[in-house]
Design a protein around this motif. Structure first.
Motif, PDB file in Angstrom:
ATOM      1  N   GLN A  17       0.710  -1.278  -0.131  1.00 33.84           N
ATOM      2  CA  GLN A  17       0.143   0.009   0.055  1.00 33.84           C
ATOM      3  C   GLN A  17       0.951   1.361  -0.170  1.00 33.84           C
ATOM      4  N   VAL A  18       0.325   2.252  -0.356  1.00 40.19           N
ATOM      5  CA  VAL A  18       0.937   3.577  -0.463  1.00 40.19           C
ATOM      6  C   VAL A  18       0.224   4.785   0.604  1.00 40.19           C
ATOM      7  N   THR A  19      -0.867   4.614   0.846  1.00 35.82           N
ATOM      8  CA  THR A  19      -1.857   5.284   1.628  1.00 35.82           C
ATOM      9  C   THR A  19      -2.378   4.706   2.862  1.00 35.82           C
ATOM     10  N   GLY A  20      -2.040   5.239   3.985  1.00 36.76           N
ATOM     11  CA  GLY A  20      -2.525   4.539   5.329  1.00 36.76           C
ATOM     12  C   GLY A  20      -3.387   5.758   6.224  1.00 36.76           C
ATOM     13  N   ARG A  21      -3.642   5.419   7.100  1.00 34.04           N
ATOM     14  CA  ARG A  21      -4.253   6.396   8.268  1.00 34.04           C
ATOM     15  C   ARG A  21      -3.644   6.489   9.443  1.00 34.04           C
ATOM     16  N   LEU A  22      -3.004   7.640   9.844  1.00 36.83           N
ATOM     17  CA  LEU A  22      -2.161   7.785  11.134  1.00 36.83           C
ATOM     18  C   LEU A  22      -2.872   8.296  12.179  1.00 36.83           C
ATOM     19  N   GLY A  23      -3.127   7.527  13.174  1.00 37.14           N
ATOM     20  CA  GLY A  23      -3.815   8.102  14.384  1.00 37.14           C
ATOM     21  C   GLY A  23      -2.922   8.900  15.542  1.00 37.14           C
ATOM     22  N   CYS A  24      -2.991  10.046  15.931  1.00 39.65           N
ATOM     23  CA  CYS A  24      -2.425  10.622  17.066  1.00 39.65           C
ATOM     24  C   CYS A  24      -3.361  11.113  18.168  1.00 39.65           C
ATOM     25  N   HIS A  25      -2.807  11.112  19.336  1.00 41.63           N
ATOM     26  CA  HIS A  25      -3.536  11.704  20.395  1.00 41.63           C
ATOM     27  C   HIS A  25      -2.646  12.582  21.340  1.00 41.63           C
ATOM     28  N   ASP A  26      -3.397  13.489  21.675  1.00 41.85           N
ATOM     29  CA  ASP A  26      -2.625  14.510  22.621  1.00 41.85           C
ATOM     30  C   ASP A  26      -3.745  15.628  23.321  1.00 41.85           C
ATOM     31  N   SER A  27      -3.601  15.769  24.604  1.00 43.66           N
ATOM     32  CA  SER A  27      -4.488  16.488  25.428  1.00 43.66           C
ATOM     33  C   SER A  27      -6.026  16.322  25.305  1.00 43.66           C
ATOM     34  N   GLY A  28      -6.406  14.945  25.044  1.00 44.24           N
ATOM     35  CA  GLY A  28      -7.836  14.561  25.168  1.00 44.24           C
ATOM     36  C   GLY A  28      -8.286  14.651  23.689  1.00 44.24           C
ATOM     37  N   LEU A  29      -7.522  14.908  22.596  1.00 39.86           N
ATOM     38  CA  LEU A  29      -7.979  15.138  21.286  1.00 39.86           C
ATOM     39  C   LEU A  29      -7.237  13.838  20.506  1.00 39.86           C
ATOM     40  N   THR A  30      -8.171  13.181  19.703  1.00 41.71           N
ATOM     41  CA  THR A  30      -7.650  12.063  18.819  1.00 41.71           C
ATOM     42  C   THR A  30      -7.692  12.592  17.463  1.00 41.71           C
ATOM     43  N   TYR A  31      -6.872  12.542  16.689  1.00 42.38           N
ATOM     44  CA  TYR A  31      -6.595  13.133  15.305  1.00 42.38           C
ATOM     45  C   TYR A  31      -6.396  11.936  14.328  1.00 42.38           C
ATOM     46  N   VAL A  32      -6.897  11.522  13.393  1.00 44.49           N
ATOM     47  CA  VAL A  32      -6.797  10.525  12.311  1.00 44.49           C
ATOM     48  C   VAL A  32      -6.618  11.249  10.739  1.00 44.49           C
ATOM     49  N   VAL A  33      -5.533  11.009  10.248  1.00 46.12           N
ATOM     50  CA  VAL A  33      -5.361  11.663   8.934  1.00 46.12           C
ATOM     51  C   VAL A  33      -4.631  10.617   7.976  1.00 46.12           C
ATOM     52  N   PRO A  34      -5.002  10.636   6.611  1.00 44.40           N
ATOM     53  CA  PRO A  34      -4.306   9.846   5.740  1.00 44.40           C
ATOM     54  C   PRO A  34      -2.920  10.564   5.282  1.00 44.40           C
ATOM     55  N   ILE A  35      -2.067   9.574   5.053  1.00 46.23           N
ATOM     56  CA  ILE A  35      -0.735   9.880   4.887  1.00 46.23           C
ATOM     57  C   ILE A  35      -0.145   8.867   3.924  1.00 46.23           C
TER      58      ILE A  35
END
Length: 150
Positions: A17-35
Motif C-alpha cells: 500500500q501507499v496510503t494509510g491512516r495515522l492516528g495521533c492523540h494529545d490533550s484529550g484529542l484524537t486525530y486521524v489523517v491519511p498519509i
C-alpha cells in the motif's frame, strides 16, 4: 470467513500500500489523517509540513497506523499497527527516506506537474525555502491484521 493475518501477510500489505491512516492523540484529542508512506523493515517513513499531526506527535509520540485493502464489503484485509513517532534528523537517512517515498509515490502521479510534496505545497520549490519539510518515521512495535473472505 473471518480470520487473522500472519506476520508475513501483515508485512506484505504494509509494503504493497501507499496510503494509510495515522492516528495521533494529545490533550484529550484524537486525530486521524491519511498519509502517503513507504514501509521498510518494520518502519513506516513519511513526510509532512508543519501542522497539527506533527505538533501532536511531538507531544505524544505514541501513534496508531491503519492500512486496508478492500475488494468488496465481504472481501477485505486490514492491518492496525502501533508505534513511536520519531523525526528523522540524519541527512543521509532523510535522503534515503525521501528517495524511497518518491519511488513509491511517483507511479501514482497522473499529471506531469504532480510531485511528491502534494498536500504540503502546490509549488515543490517552496520546500526548504518557504516551508520546512519534516521527514519522520514510525517504528512499529506491534501489529495485528484481520481479513474477511477466502
Amino acid at each position: 470467513m473471518l480470520g487473522e493475518l500472519s506476520k508475513k501477510q501483515i508485512d506484505a500489505i504494509l509494503e504493497r500500500q501507499v496510503t494509510g491512516r495515522l492516528g495521533c492523540h494529545d490533550s484529550g484529542l484524537t486525530y486521524v489523517v491519511p498519509i502517503n508512506y513507504v514501509y521498510k523493515d518494520g518502519v513506516v517513513y513519511a513526510h509532512s509540513g508543519p501542522g497539527k499531526k506533527i505538533d501532536m506527535m511531538r507531544k505524544n509520540p505514541g501513534v496508531c497506523f491503519e492500512v486496508d485493502e478492500i475488494e468488496n464489503i465481504f472481501k477485505w484485509r486490514c492491518v492496525i499497527a502501533w508505534g513511536r513517532f520519531e523525526e528523522v534528523k540524519d541527512i543521509e537517512e532523510q535522503e534515503r527516506a525521501m528517495q524511497a517515498l518518491i519511488h513509491r509515490i511517483m507511479p501514482f502521479v497522473e499529471t506531469p506537474a504532480g510531485h511528491p510534496s502534494h498536500g504540503i505545497t502546490s509549488n515543490e520549490y517552496d520546500l526548504g525555502t518557504k516551508i520546512d519539510l519534516i521527514i519522520y518515521k514510525i517504528q512499529i512495535t506491534k501489529a495485528t491484521g484481520r481479513f474477511e473472505g477466502s
